[in-house]
Structures are given as structure tokens and as C-alpha cells.
Motif scaffolding. Structure first.
Motif, PDB file in Angstrom:
ATOM      1  N   GLU A   1       1.477   9.120  -6.181  1.00  0.00           N
ATOM      2  CA  GLU A   1       1.907  10.497  -5.952  1.00  0.00           C
ATOM      3  C   GLU A   1       2.949  10.913  -6.993  1.00  0.00           C
ATOM      4  O   GLU A   1       2.908  12.035  -7.502  1.00  0.00           O
ATOM      5  CB  GLU A   1       2.469  10.647  -4.536  1.00  0.00           C
ATOM      6  CG  GLU A   1       1.400  10.553  -3.469  1.00  0.00           C
ATOM      7  CD  GLU A   1       1.972  10.468  -2.052  1.00  0.00           C
ATOM      8  OE1 GLU A   1       3.211  10.349  -1.887  1.00  0.00           O
ATOM      9  OE2 GLU A   1       1.158  10.497  -1.107  1.00  0.00           O
TER      10      GLU A   1
ATOM     11  N   GLU B   1       0.834  -1.207   0.000  1.00  0.00           N
ATOM     12  CA  GLU B   1       0.000   0.000   0.000  1.00  0.00           C
ATOM     13  C   GLU B   1       0.867   1.254   0.000  1.00  0.00           C
ATOM     14  O   GLU B   1       0.602   2.208  -0.741  1.00  0.00           O
ATOM     15  CB  GLU B   1      -0.946   0.015   1.189  1.00  0.00           C
ATOM     16  CG  GLU B   1      -1.860   1.216   1.187  1.00  0.00           C
ATOM     17  CD  GLU B   1      -2.915   1.188   2.281  1.00  0.00           C
ATOM     18  OE1 GLU B   1      -3.722   2.121   2.292  1.00  0.00           O
ATOM     19  OE2 GLU B   1      -2.941   0.264   3.090  1.00  0.00           O
ATOM     20  N   GLU B   2       1.925   1.243   0.797  1.00  0.00           N
ATOM     21  CA  GLU B   2       2.838   2.393   0.842  1.00  0.00           C
ATOM     22  C   GLU B   2       3.518   2.597  -0.513  1.00  0.00           C
ATOM     23  O   GLU B   2       3.633   3.725  -1.000  1.00  0.00           O
ATOM     24  CB  GLU B   2       3.889   2.160   1.930  1.00  0.00           C
ATOM     25  CG  GLU B   2       4.812   3.326   2.168  1.00  0.00           C
ATOM     26  CD  GLU B   2       5.775   3.041   3.306  1.00  0.00           C
ATOM     27  OE1 GLU B   2       6.996   3.125   3.053  1.00  0.00           O
ATOM     28  OE2 GLU B   2       5.315   2.741   4.413  1.00  0.00           O
TER      29      GLU B   2
ATOM     30  N   THR C   1       0.939   3.958  -3.010  1.00  0.00           N
ATOM     31  CA  THR C   1       0.665   5.359  -2.702  1.00  0.00           C
ATOM     32  C   THR C   1       1.796   6.249  -3.215  1.00  0.00           C
ATOM     33  O   THR C   1       1.550   7.284  -3.849  1.00  0.00           O
ATOM     34  CB  THR C   1       0.474   5.550  -1.190  1.00  0.00           C
ATOM     35  OG1 THR C   1      -0.647   4.766  -0.772  1.00  0.00           O
ATOM     36  CG2 THR C   1       0.241   6.997  -0.827  1.00  0.00           C
TER      37      THR C   1
END
Length: 96
Positions: A45, A37-38, A41
Motif C-alpha cells: 500500500e 502478511e500484514e 500488505t
């Protein structure tokens, strides 16, 4: 933020690499899911920043060099056609 469960398939080598990174990471990313998930993300971005940069460059080129901008677009369209890309799809068709 609401979350949705998603199932993905990753080859064993990448899973092992992710598990190694998770094991070596600080306590913040304590699971493979959290690590993925990190990473997703961060990638989203990065893509958003790149899109804003391209929009800024296009705006600047159109304003400062409108003639050259149109010539560049025409050259790109011609190259896309030679390679089998269709307008607006971003996908090429194999011409081999």
C-alpha cells in the motif's frame, strides 16, 4: 481472496524480532504468518501511494514546467549512463 503458500528464508535474528513483535501485539496478529502478511500488505500500500505521488508530481512538472522537465530528464539519463544503468531496466552494471 485466494491465497498461495510461499516459502521464504529469513535470518534467525529477524525471525526472533518478528516473534517478539507477534507476542507483544494485540490478539489480531496471532501468528508470524499473519504478521508478515500484514507487513507485506502495508508495504505494498505504501509503494502504491508513493507511485501515485510520483505520477502526480511528474504530471504537474510536465504541465507547469515542460522545458525544465526535459532538461531534468536529460540530466538523469546522462547520470544513469555514467553509472552504467541501462534505459528502462532500473539496474546498474558494476563499473568498478
Amino acid at each position: 481472496m485466494a491465497k498461495k503458500k510461499l516459502t521464504i528464508t529469513i535470518d534467525n535474528g529477524k525471525v526472533a524480532a518478528i516473534e517478539g513483535l507477534v507476542a507483544a501485539s494485540p490478539a489480531g496478529a496471532g501468528s508470524v504468518s499473519a504478521w508478515i502478511e500484514e507487513a507485506v500488505t502495508a508495504r505494498l500500500e505504501q509503494a502504491e501511494r508513493a507511485e501515485r505521488a510520483v505520477e502526480w508530481l511528474v504530471s504537474r512538472a510536465q504541465a507547469e514546467h515542460p522545458g525544465e522537465w526535459e532538461q531534468a530528464l536529460a540530466a538523469v539519463r546522462a547520470a544513469d549512463e555514467r553509472h552504467g544503468f541501462t534505459t528502462g531496466s532500473g539496474e546498474g552494471q558494476s563499473a568498478a
